[in-house]
Design a protein around this motif. Structure first.
Motif, PDB file in Angstrom:
ATOM      1  N   VAL A 294       1.005  -1.392   0.090  1.00 11.91           N
ATOM      2  CA  VAL A 294      -0.013  -0.027  -0.228  1.00 11.91           C
ATOM      3  C   VAL A 294       0.995   1.225  -0.040  1.00 11.91           C
ATOM      4  N   VAL A 295       0.878   2.017  -1.168  1.00  9.31           N
ATOM      5  CA  VAL A 295       1.644   3.204  -1.171  1.00  9.31           C
ATOM      6  C   VAL A 295       0.932   4.397  -1.271  1.00  9.31           C
ATOM      7  N   TYR A 296       1.593   5.277  -0.220  1.00 14.25           N
ATOM      8  CA  TYR A 296       1.048   6.799  -0.185  1.00 14.25           C
ATOM      9  C   TYR A 296       2.234   7.603  -0.866  1.00 14.25           C
ATOM     10  N   HIS A 297       1.939   7.989  -1.946  1.00 11.08           N
ATOM     11  CA  HIS A 297       2.633   8.551  -2.982  1.00 11.08           C
ATOM     12  C   HIS A 297       3.400  10.011  -2.436  1.00 11.08           C
ATOM     13  N   GLU A 298       2.395  10.907  -2.075  1.00  9.32           N
ATOM     14  CA  GLU A 298       2.993  12.132  -1.348  1.00  9.32           C
ATOM     15  C   GLU A 298       3.013  12.170   0.241  1.00  9.32           C
ATOM     16  N   TYR A 299       2.883  11.108   0.915  1.00 10.07           N
ATOM     17  CA  TYR A 299       3.139  11.058   2.199  1.00 10.07           C
ATOM     18  C   TYR A 299       4.404  10.361   2.827  1.00 10.07           C
ATOM     19  N   GLY A 300       4.845  10.946   3.934  1.00  7.67           N
ATOM     20  CA  GLY A 300       5.947  10.547   4.585  1.00  7.67           C
ATOM     21  C   GLY A 300       5.534   9.942   5.569  1.00  7.67           C
TER      22      GLY A 300
END
Length: 318
Positions: A294-300
């Protein structure tokens, strides 16, 4: 960091070494754990809800340390239900009771362990040579015996915690999940690796992986800055560099990942500067069991929207 492409990350296998005796090291450690009794003490907590009974739980971990966990169970359990072990982030503790009670309201028994000597109530009785400043990754690096490393004992505490959870009368030992973020994500991976009966693991942007890669990056602004501290003050000429990274390999979760049998829902953010994505994918890419990314592209390294809902949905499937 957000420019890292998923297709490139999925090819990355890590650069930190794996000690030649790694498997023997952990097999020996687990034999020590097998000798530990699963006895525990319950103390009723001040916090209670109509649907969840809450307790402080204490047990004796390897080496004799007194380990604490928060424990919440459903008040109206009908037969055996699922169990969830929660693991916390670096330096902190097991947190508030409310989230544990919320899971218990859905029929899920929860245990949330405090890591030794961090922000909770667990004691750390490790005596080891070397610095005690900065952090626990480097704790025990100056000892000849790698059994003296701090995270060895913590990883064994994880497995003992889950074994205790499995032993409870209202818990179905075949329906166990583990979950945590950052250090808690790393502990989720380690726990699922060392206790193969875990059925579901949900690690979120895990720490404690691919130490050499983290060191090669902008380490002073990440969670791995204590490694830079160690070299600066304890080994400024890097005479022990190879030895240091080899020893860190014993507590590198990428080297444990291949042992996991559980289904894994692995959550990461591509803008993470605290635990860089490459280090996380070193672990993900070595998981051999059924897994989902599960990838959150704009999150750190931060709050991730909809994640809490997804975790609960996965738990209810158990």
């Amino acid at each position: 960091m957000a420019n890292d492409k998923v297709e490139d990350l999925l090819k990355y296998k890590g650069i930190s070494p794996k000690p030649q005796d790694f498997d023997a090291y952990w097999d020996r450690a687990l034999k020590e754990l097998d000798a530990q009794p699963l006895d525990y003490e319950l103390v009723e907590a001040d916090f209670q809800t109509p649907l969840a009974a809450c307790y402080h739980l204490y047990f004796t971990g390897v080496g004799g340390a007194r380990v604490h966990a928060k424990y919440a169970k459903p008040r109206q359990a009908r037969g055996k239900g699922p169990g969830l072990a929660l693991f916390h982030g670096y330096h902190t503790g097991s947190g508030d009771w409310s989230d544990k009670a919320s899971y218990a309201a859905y029929g899920i028994t929860v245990i949330a362990m405090d890591c030794r000597g961090q922000g909770g109530l667990s004691e750390d009785n490790l005596t080891a040579k070397g610095t005690t400043l900065k952090g626990h990754i480097i704790r025990g690096l100056d000892e000849e015996d790698p059994d003296k490393m701090y995270f060895r004992n913590v990883f064994l505490d994880l497995a003992q915690t889950v074994r205790i959870l499995m032993s409870m009368e209202q818990v179905d030992e075949d329906r166990i999940a583990v979950h945590g973020c950052s250090q808690g994500g790393a502990l989720t991976v380690a726990c699922a690796a060392l206790e193969p009966r875990v059925r579901l693991a949900i690690p979120v942007y895990p720490f404690l992986t691919d130490y050499k890669k983290a060191w090669e990056m902008d380490i002073t602004s990440s969670a791995y800055e204590e490694i830079a501290y160690y070299f600066r003050f304890m080994d400024p000429l890097h005479r022990r560099e190879e030895e240091v990274f080899n020893k860190l390999g014993y507590i590198d979760i990428q080297n444990l990942a291949g042992r996991i049998r559980a289904r894994v829902v692995f959550v990461t953010g591509l803008a993470d500067t605290v635990c860089p994505p490459y280090t996380q994918f070193a672990t993900y890419n070595k998981i051999k069991s059924d897994k989902e990314l599960v990838v959150y592209h704009e999150y750190g390294h931060e709050y991730l929207p909809y994640l809490g809902d997804r975790v609960l949905q996965e738990l209810l499937k158990l």
